[in-house]
Scaffold this active site. Structure first.
Site, mmCIF file in Angstrom:
data_model
loop_
_atom_site.group_PDB
_atom_site.id
_atom_site.type_symbol
_atom_site.label_atom_id
_atom_site.label_comp_id
_atom_site.label_asym_id
_atom_site.label_seq_id
_atom_site.Cartn_x
_atom_site.Cartn_y
_atom_site.Cartn_z
ATOM 1 N N PHE A 56 18.605 -5.795 95.318
ATOM 2 C CA PHE A 56 17.941 -6.372 96.481
ATOM 3 C C PHE A 56 17.283 -5.263 97.306
ATOM 4 O O PHE A 56 17.779 -4.130 97.363
ATOM 5 C CB PHE A 56 18.942 -7.118 97.358
ATOM 6 C CG PHE A 56 19.331 -8.478 96.834
ATOM 7 C CD1 PHE A 56 18.761 -9.010 95.693
ATOM 8 C CD2 PHE A 56 20.277 -9.232 97.513
ATOM 9 C CE1 PHE A 56 19.124 -10.265 95.234
ATOM 10 C CE2 PHE A 56 20.646 -10.494 97.063
ATOM 11 C CZ PHE A 56 20.063 -11.010 95.921
ATOM 12 N N LYS A 97 26.180 -7.481 80.995
ATOM 13 C CA LYS A 97 26.614 -8.516 81.935
ATOM 14 C C LYS A 97 26.942 -9.829 81.236
ATOM 15 O O LYS A 97 27.609 -10.689 81.816
ATOM 16 C CB LYS A 97 25.555 -8.725 83.020
ATOM 17 C CG LYS A 97 25.400 -7.530 83.944
ATOM 18 C CD LYS A 97 24.357 -7.787 85.035
ATOM 19 C CE LYS A 97 24.173 -6.576 85.929
ATOM 20 N NZ LYS A 97 23.498 -5.445 85.251
ATOM 21 N N HIS A 109 28.523 -9.688 86.599
ATOM 22 C CA HIS A 109 27.765 -8.782 87.457
ATOM 23 C C HIS A 109 28.682 -8.246 88.554
ATOM 24 O O HIS A 109 29.088 -8.984 89.452
ATOM 25 C CB HIS A 109 26.581 -9.524 88.071
ATOM 26 C CG HIS A 109 25.550 -8.635 88.694
ATOM 27 N ND1 HIS A 109 25.729 -7.276 88.847
ATOM 28 C CD2 HIS A 109 24.325 -8.910 89.212
ATOM 29 C CE1 HIS A 109 24.659 -6.752 89.422
ATOM 30 N NE2 HIS A 109 23.799 -7.726 89.655
ATOM 31 N N GLU A 150 11.875 -8.295 84.075
ATOM 32 C CA GLU A 150 12.342 -7.065 83.441
ATOM 33 C C GLU A 150 11.806 -6.967 82.016
ATOM 34 O O GLU A 150 11.347 -5.901 81.579
ATOM 35 C CB GLU A 150 13.860 -6.990 83.437
ATOM 36 C CG GLU A 150 14.388 -5.677 82.847
ATOM 37 C CD GLU A 150 15.907 -5.539 82.909
ATOM 38 O OE1 GLU A 150 16.401 -4.439 82.586
ATOM 39 O OE2 GLU A 150 16.594 -6.512 83.274
ATOM 40 N N HIS A 161 19.129 -4.155 82.818
ATOM 41 C CA HIS A 161 19.822 -4.719 83.981
ATOM 42 C C HIS A 161 20.308 -6.122 83.644
ATOM 43 O O HIS A 161 21.443 -6.467 83.944
ATOM 44 C CB HIS A 161 18.875 -4.738 85.174
ATOM 45 C CG HIS A 161 19.515 -5.119 86.466
ATOM 46 N ND1 HIS A 161 20.605 -4.440 86.990
ATOM 47 C CD2 HIS A 161 19.232 -6.118 87.341
ATOM 48 C CE1 HIS A 161 20.955 -5.002 88.141
ATOM 49 N NE2 HIS A 161 20.148 -6.024 88.370
#
Length: 406
Positions: free
Chosen positions: A394, A330, A335, A311, A300
């Site tokens: 989120f 990213k 993002h 992470e 991610h």
């Protein structure tokens, strides 16, 4: 019911390019696309990763006015994916073709314009297209209208995991026998002044206004936040047996899907990585794989201090000291929120197809106790034909996809 699900088409519209080949070349160069953004001029954070060279008017003609940016990207990606899969919407069984899109929010620019008219006492100037342009469900709806896909059609929203969740749900539609083909992915444009202002107030964005090209740096010691991006990816999914029966191109197999909730906090991930661990482990079990079977991880990797550290810790606990090489796109494309999981799933497929792992842009060194094998500077050969793509959002919503080379 079918268990082997093939990826037969890819459509990508991102800051890295408008085709899979363009995206792949930019990723392998390890060069950030971040630059000053005229839309964000005057804000505390005034740069982003922007799509360039995409002409909605040339793509859609008069239809352009009806569509918001995130729908432009979704529809263009879907058209390209269907063409790549060698499918003909004029001849497919339309009632058996589904569309599942992930959208974290919407492109808020349309609402910004409407709110400005309201606040200045001119409700008569609010466009009647405001709602159909901006509703998240319209990305999937417009694809169905354009391509004549009359099967199940909906949008899922799990924040920054939305695109990955959509692909997992699409897989389940195929496995259940509900659909013959599903167009799955995600779309979003985070380049609105409201979005930028909100994330800046949360201190989630990088503040490197003087060096935007160095701002997004997943897992790097000097990371200070993410960079807003935009884009869309659509994957054509169908049972492997059906794909082979029509001699379709098969880019990869979708072997595993895992989803979970942290059930912890609206914004912060669980400090022990509980949800991440559950989602990765579920995807491995679903695919019948062991951690040692995985050839690389598409992390991610948002470039935020806390999230990257958590992470890294979770992946280290799952894979141990021999964790597979890690990449994080990213750093190149920023993002794109709800689209990120779908774009990075497509990148995982491309990595398997090319047997190479792209580097993480701007990565120099790691901090903390949990050190991952980060691919940096140059692409690295991929020695095992499997990869996982991790997406977290989120609300503590997590989605992990596991792909295998065809």
């Amino acid at each position: 019911m079918p268990t082997d699900i093939a990826v037969t088409g890819l459509g990508l519209i991102t800051p890295a390019g408008l085709t899979p080949d363009e995206n792949w070349a930019t990723l392998c160069a390890g060069r950030s696309t971040a630059a000053p953004d005229p839309v964000l001029k005057g804000l505390p954070v005034d740069f982003s990763c922007q799509i360039t060279g995409f002409d909605p008017e040339a793509e859609f003609g008069r239809l352009t006015r009806r569509l918001d940016d995130f729908i432009h990207f979704a529809l263009a990606a879907a058209r390209r994916a269907v063409r790549d899969a060698a499918l003909d919407p004029d001849t497919w069984r339309a009632e058996r073709v589904g569309v599942v899109l992930g959208v974290g929010g919407t492109s808020l620019s349309t609402y910004e314009s409407a709110f400005q008219h309201l606040s200045t006492g001119h409700p008569d100037r609010v466009s009647p297209l405001t709602v159909p342009r901006s509703n998240p469900n319209m990305a999937a709806g417009e694809i169905a209208i354009d391509l004549g896909a009359r099967g199940p059609n909906f949008t899922v929203s799990t924040a920054c995991a939305s695109g990955a969740t959509a692909i997992g749900v699409a897989r389940d539609l195929l496995r259940s026998g509900t659909c013959d083909v599903v167009l799955a992915g995600g779309a979003e444009s985070a380049r609105s002044r409201m979005t930028a202002a909100c994330f800046a107030r949360m201190r989630a964005l990088s503040r490197r206004r003087d060096q935007p090209g160095l701002a997004s740096r997943p897992f790097d010691t000097a990371r200070d936040g993410f960079v807003l991006g935009e884009g869309a990816a659509v994957l054509v999914l169908e049972p492997l047996a059906a794909a082979r029966s029509r001699s379709a191109p098969v880019h990869a197999l979708l072997r595993g899907y895992g989803a979970s909730a942290d059930a912890h906090h609206p914004i912060s991930p669980h400090p022990e990585g509980r949800g991440v661990t559950q989602a990765v482990t579920t995807a491995l079990q679903d695919a019948g794989c062991r951690p040692s079977d995985i050839g690389h991880i598409n992390a991610h990797g948002t470039s935020t201090p806390t999230n990257d550290a958590l992470e890294a810790a979770a992946l280290t606990r799952i894979f141990g000291d021999q964790a597979p090489p890690v990449t994080a796109p990213k750093g190149v494309i920023g993002h794109s929120l709800g689209a990120a999981g779908a774009i990075e799933a497509a990148y995982t497929v491309l990595a398997l197809r090319h047997a190479r792992i792209p580097p993480v842009a701007n990565f120099e060194s790691q901090d903390g106790d949990h050190k991952l094998d980060i691919v940096s500077a140059d692409p690295r050969p991929l020695t095992a034909g499997t990869g996982i793509s991790c997406s977290f959002g989120f609300g503590g919503q997590n989605a992990v996809l596991l792909f295998e080379a065809a």
